[in-house]
Motif scaffolding. Structure first.
Motif, PDB file in Angstrom:
ATOM      1  N   GLY A 179     -62.203  12.929  26.145  1.00  0.00           N
ATOM      2  CA  GLY A 179     -62.294  11.531  25.769  1.00  0.00           C
ATOM      3  C   GLY A 179     -62.569  11.326  24.292  1.00  0.00           C
ATOM      4  O   GLY A 179     -62.485  10.200  23.804  1.00  0.00           O
ATOM      5  N   ARG A 180     -62.910  12.375  23.566  1.00  0.00           N
ATOM      6  CA  ARG A 180     -63.129  12.261  22.126  1.00  0.00           C
ATOM      7  C   ARG A 180     -61.784  12.229  21.410  1.00  0.00           C
ATOM      8  O   ARG A 180     -60.902  13.033  21.702  1.00  0.00           O
ATOM      9  CB  ARG A 180     -63.956  13.445  21.609  1.00  0.00           C
ATOM     10  CG  ARG A 180     -65.347  13.545  22.223  1.00  0.00           C
ATOM     11  CD  ARG A 180     -66.247  12.440  21.706  1.00  0.00           C
ATOM     12  NE  ARG A 180     -67.572  12.495  22.295  1.00  0.00           N
ATOM     13  CZ  ARG A 180     -68.618  13.061  21.697  1.00  0.00           C
ATOM     14  NH1 ARG A 180     -68.479  13.631  20.524  1.00  0.00           N
ATOM     15  NH2 ARG A 180     -69.797  13.054  22.273  1.00  0.00           N
ATOM     16  N   VAL A 181     -61.629  11.317  20.468  1.00  0.00           N
ATOM     17  CA  VAL A 181     -60.383  11.189  19.731  1.00  0.00           C
ATOM     18  C   VAL A 181     -60.366  12.188  18.582  1.00  0.00           C
ATOM     19  O   VAL A 181     -61.316  12.289  17.806  1.00  0.00           O
ATOM     20  CB  VAL A 181     -60.226   9.750  19.189  1.00  0.00           C
ATOM     21  CG1 VAL A 181     -59.062   9.650  18.226  1.00  0.00           C
ATOM     22  CG2 VAL A 181     -60.041   8.779  20.351  1.00  0.00           C
ATOM     23  N   VAL A 182     -59.275  12.957  18.483  1.00  0.00           N
ATOM     24  CA  VAL A 182     -59.104  13.917  17.394  1.00  0.00           C
ATOM     25  C   VAL A 182     -58.307  13.292  16.262  1.00  0.00           C
ATOM     26  O   VAL A 182     -58.608  13.476  15.084  1.00  0.00           O
ATOM     27  CB  VAL A 182     -58.402  15.194  17.906  1.00  0.00           C
ATOM     28  CG1 VAL A 182     -58.113  16.151  16.751  1.00  0.00           C
ATOM     29  CG2 VAL A 182     -59.242  15.876  18.967  1.00  0.00           C
ATOM     30  N   ASN A 183     -57.264  12.521  16.617  1.00  0.00           N
ATOM     31  CA  ASN A 183     -56.403  11.865  15.629  1.00  0.00           C
ATOM     32  C   ASN A 183     -56.415  10.350  15.856  1.00  0.00           C
ATOM     33  O   ASN A 183     -56.197   9.892  16.983  1.00  0.00           O
ATOM     34  CB  ASN A 183     -54.964  12.372  15.750  1.00  0.00           C
ATOM     35  CG  ASN A 183     -54.844  13.848  15.437  1.00  0.00           C
ATOM     36  OD1 ASN A 183     -54.983  14.266  14.296  1.00  0.00           O
ATOM     37  ND2 ASN A 183     -54.579  14.658  16.470  1.00  0.00           N
ATOM     38  N   LEU A 184     -56.666   9.602  14.803  1.00  0.00           N
ATOM     39  CA  LEU A 184     -56.680   8.137  14.891  1.00  0.00           C
ATOM     40  C   LEU A 184     -55.643   7.571  13.936  1.00  0.00           C
ATOM     41  O   LEU A 184     -55.696   7.820  12.727  1.00  0.00           O
ATOM     42  CB  LEU A 184     -58.067   7.590  14.532  1.00  0.00           C
ATOM     43  CG  LEU A 184     -58.224   6.070  14.593  1.00  0.00           C
ATOM     44  CD1 LEU A 184     -57.995   5.547  16.012  1.00  0.00           C
ATOM     45  CD2 LEU A 184     -59.606   5.656  14.097  1.00  0.00           C
ATOM     46  N   VAL A 185     -54.697   6.813  14.483  1.00  0.00           N
ATOM     47  CA  VAL A 185     -53.632   6.184  13.703  1.00  0.00           C
ATOM     48  C   VAL A 185     -53.920   4.699  13.595  1.00  0.00           C
ATOM     49  O   VAL A 185     -54.032   4.007  14.611  1.00  0.00           O
ATOM     50  CB  VAL A 185     -52.251   6.403  14.362  1.00  0.00           C
ATOM     51  CG1 VAL A 185     -51.158   5.733  13.533  1.00  0.00           C
ATOM     52  CG2 VAL A 185     -51.957   7.885  14.542  1.00  0.00           C
ATOM     53  N   ALA A 186     -54.055   4.193  12.374  1.00  0.00           N
ATOM     54  CA  ALA A 186     -54.254   2.757  12.140  1.00  0.00           C
ATOM     55  C   ALA A 186     -52.969   2.193  11.558  1.00  0.00           C
ATOM     56  O   ALA A 186     -52.451   2.713  10.567  1.00  0.00           O
ATOM     57  CB  ALA A 186     -55.422   2.537  11.186  1.00  0.00           C
ATOM     58  N   LEU A 187     -52.456   1.137  12.168  1.00  0.00           N
ATOM     59  CA  LEU A 187     -51.134   0.608  11.805  1.00  0.00           C
ATOM     60  C   LEU A 187     -51.216  -0.884  11.534  1.00  0.00           C
ATOM     61  O   LEU A 187     -51.850  -1.617  12.294  1.00  0.00           O
ATOM     62  CB  LEU A 187     -50.152   0.896  12.943  1.00  0.00           C
ATOM     63  CG  LEU A 187     -48.665   0.597  12.738  1.00  0.00           C
ATOM     64  CD1 LEU A 187     -47.830   1.457  13.709  1.00  0.00           C
ATOM     65  CD2 LEU A 187     -48.318  -0.868  12.940  1.00  0.00           C
ATOM     66  N   GLY A 188     -50.550  -1.326  10.464  1.00  0.00           N
ATOM     67  CA  GLY A 188     -50.493  -2.744  10.146  1.00  0.00           C
ATOM     68  C   GLY A 188     -49.069  -3.205   9.915  1.00  0.00           C
ATOM     69  O   GLY A 188     -48.270  -2.497   9.300  1.00  0.00           O
ATOM     70  N   THR A 189     -48.745  -4.396  10.423  1.00  0.00           N
ATOM     71  CA  THR A 189     -47.413  -4.956  10.240  1.00  0.00           C
ATOM     72  C   THR A 189     -47.465  -6.471  10.412  1.00  0.00           C
ATOM     73  O   THR A 189     -48.445  -7.021  10.920  1.00  0.00           O
ATOM     74  CB  THR A 189     -46.407  -4.322  11.221  1.00  0.00           C
ATOM     75  OG1 THR A 189     -45.086  -4.746  10.908  1.00  0.00           O
ATOM     76  CG2 THR A 189     -46.731  -4.690  12.660  1.00  0.00           C
ATOM     77  N   SER A 190     -46.400  -7.146   9.991  1.00  0.00           N
ATOM     78  CA  SER A 190     -46.368  -8.611  10.074  1.00  0.00           C
ATOM     79  C   SER A 190     -44.957  -9.061  10.441  1.00  0.00           C
ATOM     80  O   SER A 190     -44.457  -8.702  11.499  1.00  0.00           O
ATOM     81  CB  SER A 190     -46.841  -9.223   8.751  1.00  0.00           C
ATOM     82  OG  SER A 190     -46.916 -10.626   8.846  1.00  0.00           O
ATOM     83  N   THR A 191     -44.285  -9.793   9.564  1.00  0.00           N
ATOM     84  CA  THR A 191     -42.949 -10.297   9.858  1.00  0.00           C
ATOM     85  C   THR A 191     -41.996  -9.142  10.153  1.00  0.00           C
ATOM     86  O   THR A 191     -41.872  -8.208   9.371  1.00  0.00           O
ATOM     87  CB  THR A 191     -42.406 -11.109   8.673  1.00  0.00           C
ATOM     88  OG1 THR A 191     -43.311 -12.172   8.394  1.00  0.00           O
ATOM     89  CG2 THR A 191     -41.041 -11.685   8.988  1.00  0.00           C
ATOM     90  N   THR A 308     -43.098  -3.287   7.982  1.00  0.00           N
ATOM     91  CA  THR A 308     -42.562  -4.546   7.478  1.00  0.00           C
ATOM     92  C   THR A 308     -43.557  -5.711   7.533  1.00  0.00           C
ATOM     93  O   THR A 308     -44.319  -5.846   8.496  1.00  0.00           O
ATOM     94  CB  THR A 308     -41.298  -4.922   8.288  1.00  0.00           C
ATOM     95  OG1 THR A 308     -40.821  -6.206   7.877  1.00  0.00           O
ATOM     96  CG2 THR A 308     -41.591  -4.959   9.777  1.00  0.00           C
ATOM     97  N   GLY A 309     -43.526  -6.553   6.519  1.00  0.00           N
ATOM     98  CA  GLY A 309     -44.389  -7.733   6.509  1.00  0.00           C
ATOM     99  C   GLY A 309     -44.486  -8.373   5.149  1.00  0.00           C
ATOM    100  O   GLY A 309     -44.305  -7.714   4.118  1.00  0.00           O
ATOM    101  N   MET A 310     -44.773  -9.669   5.138  1.00  0.00           N
ATOM    102  CA  MET A 310     -44.964 -10.404   3.889  1.00  0.00           C
ATOM    103  C   MET A 310     -46.356 -10.130   3.321  1.00  0.00           C
ATOM    104  O   MET A 310     -47.297  -9.841   4.056  1.00  0.00           O
ATOM    105  CB  MET A 310     -44.811 -11.916   4.130  1.00  0.00           C
ATOM    106  CG  MET A 310     -43.387 -12.363   4.394  1.00  0.00           C
ATOM    107  SD  MET A 310     -43.241 -14.172   4.476  1.00  0.00           S
ATOM    108  CE  MET A 310     -43.784 -14.500   6.134  1.00  0.00           C
ATOM    109  N   GLY A 311     -46.483 -10.264   2.015  1.00  0.00           N
ATOM    110  CA  GLY A 311     -47.787 -10.174   1.381  1.00  0.00           C
ATOM    111  C   GLY A 311     -48.219  -8.751   1.096  1.00  0.00           C
ATOM    112  O   GLY A 311     -47.403  -7.836   0.948  1.00  0.00           O
ATOM    113  N   SER A 312     -49.529  -8.535   1.052  1.00  0.00           N
ATOM    114  CA  SER A 312     -50.073  -7.232   0.665  1.00  0.00           C
ATOM    115  C   SER A 312     -51.183  -6.763   1.601  1.00  0.00           C
ATOM    116  O   SER A 312     -51.919  -5.840   1.266  1.00  0.00           O
ATOM    117  CB  SER A 312     -50.609  -7.295  -0.764  1.00  0.00           C
ATOM    118  OG  SER A 312     -51.659  -8.257  -0.859  1.00  0.00           O
ATOM    119  N   ASP A 313     -51.328  -7.394   2.765  1.00  0.00           N
ATOM    120  CA  ASP A 313     -52.392  -7.007   3.686  1.00  0.00           C
ATOM    121  C   ASP A 313     -52.271  -5.521   4.026  1.00  0.00           C
ATOM    122  O   ASP A 313     -51.182  -5.031   4.349  1.00  0.00           O
ATOM    123  CB  ASP A 313     -52.305  -7.843   4.962  1.00  0.00           C
ATOM    124  CG  ASP A 313     -53.547  -7.719   5.831  1.00  0.00           C
ATOM    125  OD1 ASP A 313     -54.589  -7.255   5.326  1.00  0.00           O
ATOM    126  OD2 ASP A 313     -53.465  -8.101   7.015  1.00  0.00           O
TER     127      ASP A 313
END
Length: 370
Positions: A179-191, A308-313
């Motif tokens: 149950g312990r996470v070895v790899n964590l992927v954080a993903l951000g997207t918009s439009t 993909t996405g608008m802006g710089s978030d």
């Protein structure tokens, strides 16, 4: 480039006028005509060749989804959908994005929204971005990423609730690490994100040795529909994040619309935390908030993806992740980005370790994980 030529399509005469007035007030936009239903829309598109269409979903004779599907087959062009804040509206909107709609704007109070002015700024922003995307495609056609289109399984509740669990269509296998996470992927997207997420997540195996936490810019009421839709298509489990969930490998957690998603660590276990703090640069959920929380996680291999996405978030959060620990970033290439704002910002800040087209992101991640 001259003025952006827009066709406004809605069955309500009031909505046609108000939307037209909002658009026409901007000196960069010209409303060239209006249509009352999907059939009339098809006829006017053939005659007028607009740059962008604003398209209502619920209409008689031919609804917005039927018109959209026909247009994508015969005269593909940027379309901004106008959607109601209902469970049916959320499902239809996700379907529209899969079919090729550029983005959507929610009607604040139903099919005839007297307060449509509340979303005027967002409507103008998305129409302009849609026109820019059209110009980009003319200069450099995007490689085609075939969508996997099928029916949405069942009606969904209109508003996400952290205390109401989303019933999964399947159970993801627990990681071999107890149950312990070895790899964590954080993903951000918009439009363009829903379709991009579908391409990425459907390419991952059920036994993926990583947990994925996702911010997709969307208002409340739509992310649950998106999560369940993706869950029905993917080998990994996809859920809308809830308060206090234990983060597991082989699962993707999508931030609910209207809430910031953070990842907290206690005793080596990662858990989700939902926040109602102020929007960040107009966004809640915000990619920066998610990335900043991940920067505080220890003893886990971290991976960041910006699509993909608008802006710089995402740029500020990714910078913090790199300053506080080791992280490998994968940024979507301009050739496949519907809007290159968020990826461009990260690349220009010198934060990109890999820049790859959308259909290669999953493959790149899996190679790096092995």
């Amino acid at each position: 480039m001259g003025k952006i030529r827009v066709l406004v399509v809605d069955d309500s005469a009031f909505m046609r006028k108000v939307v037209s007035d909002i658009l026409s007030a901007d000196p960069e936009i010209e409303v060239i005509d209006r249509a009352r239903n999907g059939l009339e829309c098809l006829e006017k598109v053939s005659q007028l060749q607009p740059d962008v269409i604003t398209l209502d979903i619920e209409m008689p004779v031919m609804n917005g989804l039927e018109a959209l599907e026909r247009l994508m087959q015969t005269s593909p062009l940027p379309i901004v959908m106008l959607s109601s804040l209902t469970s049916e509206g959320a499902d239809a909107t996700i379907k529209a994005l899969e079919l090729g709609a550029f983005d959507f704007v929610t009607k604040p109070s139903g099919p005839i929204s007297l307060d449509i002015h509340k979303v005027a700024e967002g409507l103008l922003e998305k129409v302009k971005a849609a026109a820019q995307a059209k110009e980009k495609r003319k200069k450099s056609p995007l490689r085609q990423i075939p969508p996997a289109v099928s029916a949405i399984r069942q009606p969904l509740k209109p508003t996400p609730s952290p205390s109401t669990p989303l019933a999964p269509a399947k159970q993801a296998p627990l990681a071999k690490t107890g149950g312990r996470v070895v790899n964590l992927v954080a993903l951000g997207t918009s439009t363009g994100g829903p379709k991009a997420l579908q391409t990425f997540l459907t390419s991952l195996p059920a036994n993926l040795p990583a947990a994925i936490v996702i911010v997709q810019h969307m208002p409340a009421g739509f992310t649950r529909s998106l999560a369940q839709r993706l869950n029905s298509l993917c080998e990994i489990q996809v859920v809308e994040a809830e308060e206090g969930q234990t983060v597991q490998e082989g699962t993707a957690y999508i931030a609910p619309g209207g809430y910031h998603l953070e990842i907290l660590q206690s005793g080596g276990v990662l858990r989700t935390h939902l926040e109602l703090t102020e929007p960040r640069a107009g966004h809640r959920p915000a990619v920066d908030v998610l990335f900043e929380s991940v920067s505080k996680v220890a003893n886990v291999k971290k991976w960041a993806i910006i699509m993909t996405g608008m802006g710089s978030d995402g740029t500020k959060g990714l910078k913090l992740m790199k300053e506080t620990g080791e992280v490998t970033s994968i940024i979507e290439d301009e050739s496949t980005s519907v809007v290159f704002g968020m990826p461009r910002s990260a690349i220009q800040a010198g934060l990109a370790d890999r820049v790859v087209p959308l259909d290669k992101i999953a493959e790149t991640l899996q190679k790096l994980l092995n």
